[in-house]
Design a protein around this motif. Structure first.
Motif, PDB file in Angstrom:
ATOM      1  N   ALA A   1      18.126  93.902  64.645  1.00  0.00           N
ATOM      2  CA  ALA A   1      18.935  92.273  64.165  1.00  0.00           C
ATOM      3  C   ALA A   1      20.433  91.510  64.575  1.00  0.00           C
ATOM      4  CB  ALA A   1      18.829  93.213  62.611  1.00  0.00           C
ATOM      5  N   VAL A   2      21.323  93.076  64.469  1.00  0.00           N
ATOM      6  CA  VAL A   2      22.907  92.658  65.058  1.00  0.00           C
ATOM      7  C   VAL A   2      22.717  92.189  66.625  1.00  0.00           C
ATOM      8  CG1 VAL A   2      24.566  93.447  66.071  1.00  0.00           C
ATOM      9  CG2 VAL A   2      24.334  94.105  63.791  1.00  0.00           C
ATOM     10  N   HIS A   3      21.130  92.315  67.278  1.00  0.00           N
ATOM     11  CA  HIS A   3      21.416  91.350  69.001  1.00  0.00           C
ATOM     12  C   HIS A   3      20.721  89.906  67.884  1.00  0.00           C
ATOM     13  CE1 HIS A   3      19.038  90.772  72.620  1.00  0.00           C
ATOM     14  NE2 HIS A   3      20.282  90.476  72.227  1.00  0.00           N
ATOM     15  N   ALA A   4      19.679  89.935  67.877  1.00  0.00           N
ATOM     16  CA  ALA A   4      19.323  88.404  67.289  1.00  0.00           C
ATOM     17  C   ALA A   4      20.012  87.620  66.605  1.00  0.00           C
ATOM     18  CB  ALA A   4      17.940  89.055  66.312  1.00  0.00           C
TER      19      ALA A   4
ATOM     20  N   VAL B   1      16.412  90.547  77.906  1.00  0.00           N
ATOM     21  CA  VAL B   1      15.852  91.800  78.181  1.00  0.00           C
ATOM     22  C   VAL B   1      15.940  92.668  77.510  1.00  0.00           C
ATOM     23  CG1 VAL B   1      16.494  94.233  80.181  1.00  0.00           C
ATOM     24  CG2 VAL B   1      16.463  91.863  80.998  1.00  0.00           C
ATOM     25  N   PHE B   2      16.911  92.554  76.761  1.00  0.00           N
ATOM     26  CA  PHE B   2      17.817  93.340  75.103  1.00  0.00           C
ATOM     27  C   PHE B   2      15.841  93.325  73.878  1.00  0.00           C
ATOM     28  CE2 PHE B   2      19.164  95.432  71.870  1.00  0.00           C
ATOM     29  CZ  PHE B   2      19.490  96.442  71.936  1.00  0.00           C
TER      30      PHE B   2
ATOM     31  N   LEU C   1      25.282  82.698  69.502  1.00  0.00           N
ATOM     32  CA  LEU C   1      25.799  82.128  70.542  1.00  0.00           C
ATOM     33  C   LEU C   1      24.751  80.693  71.209  1.00  0.00           C
ATOM     34  CD1 LEU C   1      27.231  83.076  73.197  1.00  0.00           C
ATOM     35  CD2 LEU C   1      24.469  83.032  74.003  1.00  0.00           C
ATOM     36  N   LEU C   2      23.728  81.112  70.983  1.00  0.00           N
ATOM     37  CA  LEU C   2      23.086  79.819  70.884  1.00  0.00           C
ATOM     38  C   LEU C   2      23.513  78.787  70.070  1.00  0.00           C
ATOM     39  CD1 LEU C   2      19.386  81.193  71.647  1.00  0.00           C
ATOM     40  CD2 LEU C   2      20.957  80.531  73.306  1.00  0.00           C
ATOM     41  N   VAL C   3      24.277  78.691  68.697  1.00  0.00           N
ATOM     42  CA  VAL C   3      24.011  77.583  68.194  1.00  0.00           C
ATOM     43  C   VAL C   3      25.682  77.216  68.193  1.00  0.00           C
ATOM     44  CG1 VAL C   3      24.543  77.402  65.901  1.00  0.00           C
ATOM     45  CG2 VAL C   3      22.726  78.282  65.719  1.00  0.00           C
TER      46      VAL C   3
END
Length: 128
Positions: free
Chosen positions: A111-114, A94-95, A120-122
């Motif tokens: 950019a911080v969220h990405a 959503v973000f 997290l995914l790694v």
């Protein structure tokens, strides 16, 4: 000699980030976007903030003694889906909408969220 059941430090880090860091930082980023943003970018940020606060409340409810009632039970079940990763990815998705809306300001938040989402995914891939 190492103990037989010594947990991997990366696994411990992933559990800590998943449980106590990710939603908190996401809530702060969403709050910043709600306060400092303009136009349509504020609405997905508000939804993200509410989802993140709900997840944070559910995570800390046992420590606060708020585990009675059907609301906590349903929220805890939702937080446990997919090993707990679903409760992190839904507010993040959503973000991400904020980043593609026209007129969104403060792109450093995106950019911080990405970077957070990538980390997290790694970590999730690493421990899976």
């Amino acid at each position: 000699m190492t103990p037989l059941f010594e947990p991997d430090p990366i696994l411990l880090g992933f559990i800590f980030v998943k449980k106590f860091v990710y939603l908190e930082v996401l809530a702060v980023l969403a709050l910043l976007r709600v306060i400092l943003g303009n136009g349509l970018a504020r609405w997905p940020a508000l939804v993200t903030l509410l989802l993140a606060l709900g997840g944070i409340t559910t995570s800390f409810a046992p420590a606060l003694g708020l585990t009675s009632g059907p609301f906590y039970t349903k929220a805890a079940q939702m937080m446990a889906q997919g090993g707990g990763i679903t409760a992190l990815l839904v507010p993040s998705a959503v973000f991400l909408i904020c980043g593609i809306t026209k007129g969104a300001r403060w792109r450093w938040i995106d950019a911080v969220h990405a970077l957070m989402l990538l980390a997290l995914l790694v970590l999730w891939w690493w421990v899976s």
